[in-house]
Design an enzyme around this catalytic site. Structure first.
Site, PDB file in Angstrom:
ATOM      1  N   LYS A 194       0.860  -1.181   0.000  1.00  0.00           N
ATOM      2  CA  LYS A 194       0.000   0.000   0.000  1.00  0.00           C
ATOM      3  C   LYS A 194       0.896   1.232   0.000  1.00  0.00           C
ATOM      4  O   LYS A 194       1.683   1.443   0.930  1.00  0.00           O
ATOM      5  CB  LYS A 194      -0.910  -0.006   1.225  1.00  0.00           C
ATOM      6  CG  LYS A 194      -1.749   1.267   1.323  1.00  0.00           C
ATOM      7  CD  LYS A 194      -2.787   1.177   2.422  1.00  0.00           C
ATOM      8  CE  LYS A 194      -3.553   2.475   2.538  1.00  0.00           C
ATOM      9  NZ  LYS A 194      -4.595   2.426   3.562  1.00  0.00           N
ATOM     10  N   LYS A 247      -2.062  -1.518  -3.927  1.00  0.00           N
ATOM     11  CA  LYS A 247      -2.936  -0.353  -3.892  1.00  0.00           C
ATOM     12  C   LYS A 247      -2.104   0.917  -3.984  1.00  0.00           C
ATOM     13  O   LYS A 247      -1.125   1.021  -3.245  1.00  0.00           O
ATOM     14  CB  LYS A 247      -3.713  -0.391  -2.569  1.00  0.00           C
ATOM     15  CG  LYS A 247      -4.588   0.805  -2.349  1.00  0.00           C
ATOM     16  CD  LYS A 247      -5.169   0.762  -0.963  1.00  0.00           C
ATOM     17  CE  LYS A 247      -5.882   2.068  -0.744  1.00  0.00           C
ATOM     18  NZ  LYS A 247      -6.276   2.290   0.610  1.00  0.00           N
TER      19      LYS A 247
HETATM   20  C1  PBG Z   1      -7.503   3.438   5.365  1.00  0.00           C
HETATM   21  C2  PBG Z   1      -7.730   3.351   3.902  1.00  0.00           C
HETATM   22  C3  PBG Z   1      -7.532   4.336   2.918  1.00  0.00           C
HETATM   23  C4  PBG Z   1      -7.982   3.792   1.722  1.00  0.00           C
HETATM   24  C5  PBG Z   1      -8.399   2.491   1.994  1.00  0.00           C
HETATM   25  N1  PBG Z   1      -8.212   2.228   3.355  1.00  0.00           N
HETATM   26  C6  PBG Z   1      -7.077   5.737   3.027  1.00  0.00           C
HETATM   27  C7  PBG Z   1      -5.705   6.053   3.377  1.00  0.00           C
HETATM   28  O1  PBG Z   1      -4.834   5.195   3.549  1.00  0.00           O
HETATM   29  O2  PBG Z   1      -5.486   7.253   3.551  1.00  0.00           O
HETATM   30  C8  PBG Z   1      -8.028   4.489   0.395  1.00  0.00           C
HETATM   31  C9  PBG Z   1      -9.017   3.950  -0.573  1.00  0.00           C
HETATM   32  C10 PBG Z   1      -9.321   4.827  -1.721  1.00  0.00           C
HETATM   33  O3  PBG Z   1      -8.673   5.859  -1.976  1.00  0.00           O
HETATM   34  O4  PBG Z   1     -10.279   4.485  -2.422  1.00  0.00           O
HETATM   35  N2  PBG Z   1      -6.184   3.529   5.766  1.00  0.00           N
END
Ligand code: PBG
Length: 323
Positions: A194, A247
């Site tokens: 991520k 992601k």
């Molecule tokens: C929580 C989370 C996030 C997303 C998914 N889980 C936001 C972040 O990390 O700031 C982003 C998903 C998206 O942008 O569609 N940590």
């Protein structure tokens, strides 16, 4: 000119193209993310994400019925609580918004896969994904709270636990706690690679989870790196992840590809909020053909090696794939 070889022969008709098509997306690949909020009668569209809503439980169940009828196998749940605190209590409280959503959803749609995103950022007053001391996000104390949250979602009926916080060691700690509590059948879909991404902007509007200070770069990955993604995935698999995620998706197809060539485990790609909003905005201006661009980009994620595709376009895709 050597015209004995004519690759165009295999493109002469739709029948021929279908016959040799290498990648096919299916409704079975899709997961639909949803945002649940307190109250009743709430259906508030997210300003930067047309077609995506903050839903109170009554309207959430209505939309779930739609999702279920479309044949989408599962949903990924995010909670937007009314009150937040320093330690994100809402994420592991038995009466938390996601816990209640899971219980209701499991009762009404027992076959639908319920995936609970495990993170603290929607629940903390400072908007970080862990607990803070002297301006730093602490790893190990955060993992303890994330474990509590994961167990509480499992108790409430989640089928898959999806830690998205990027703390070290959380997959192993969650696996152990789930097994100890008798939840050895609950799967873990780890947000393994991520990245700290500007593409999450619209999500933070939807979940009201923008960090109050600083950024997420001490826990989410640097977008310049791919070897680091391999290490993260390796660790998560060793710690017990059943599905690993990359992601965002669109700008990270190379990462999906490398991971899929290296590991024999289902890979999920998260087609994130910013990717969704860009397509929606361009389509609304008449600059691109929405259906064409969505089908092409989701197919690219699968072609790169993703099996599971988490996308805000899931409902539209399910309709289009019927036709
Ligand atoms: C929580 C989370 C996030 C997303 C998914 N889980 C936001 C972040 O990390 O700031 C982003 C998903 C998206 O942008 O569609 N940590």
């Amino acid at each position: 000119m050597d015209l004995t070889k004519r690759p165009r022969r295999l493109r002469t008709s739709e029948g021929m193209r279908k016959l040799v098509r290498e990648t096919q997306i299916s409704v079975n690949d899709l997961i639909y993310p949803m945002f649940v909020v307190e109250g009743s009668g709430v259906k508030k569209e997210v300003a930067s994400m047309p077609g995506v809503y903050n839903l109170s439980l009554d309207n959430f169940l209505k939309e779930l019925e739609e999702v279920h009828k479309l044949g989408i196998p599962g949903v990924l749940l995010f909670g937007v609580p009314d009150s937040k605190d320093e330690v994100g209590s809402g994420a592991y409280c038995d009466k938390g918004i996601v816990q209640r959503a899971l219980r209701e959803a499991k009762k009404v749609f027992p076959e639908l896969l319920l995936i609970a995103d495990v993170c603290l950022c929607e629940y903390t007053s400072h908007g970080h994904c862990g607990v803070i001391s002297e301006g730093k996000v602490l790893n190990d104390p955060s993992v303890e709270l994330l474990v509590n949250s994961a167990v509480s979602y499992a108790e409430a009926g989640a089928d898959i636990i999806a830690p998205s916080d990027m703390m070290d060691g959380r997959v192993g700690a969650i696996r152990k706690a789930l097994d100890d509590k008798g939840f050895s059948e609950k799967a873990i879909m780890a947000y393994s690679a991520k990245y700290a991404s500007a593409f999450y902007g619209p999500f933070r509007d939807a979940a009201q989870s923008k960090p109050a200070f600083g950024d997420r770069k001490t826990y989410q990955m640097d977008y310049s790196n791919v070897k680091e993604a391999i290490r993260e995935v390796e660790l998560d698999i060793a710690e017990g992840a059943d599905i690993v995620m990359v992601k965002p998706a669109m700008a990270y197809l190379d990462v999906i590809k490398v991971i899929s060539e290296r590991f024999d485990i289902p890979i999920a790609a998260y087609n994130v909020s910013g990717e969704y909003s860009m397509i929606k905005a361009a389509a609304a201006n008449g600059w691109i053909d929405e259906k064409g661009v969505v089908l092409e980009s989701i197919t690219a994620m699968k072609r790169a090696g993703a099996k599971v595709i988490i996308t805000y376009f899931a409902k539209q895709l399910a309709e289009w794939l019927k036709g």
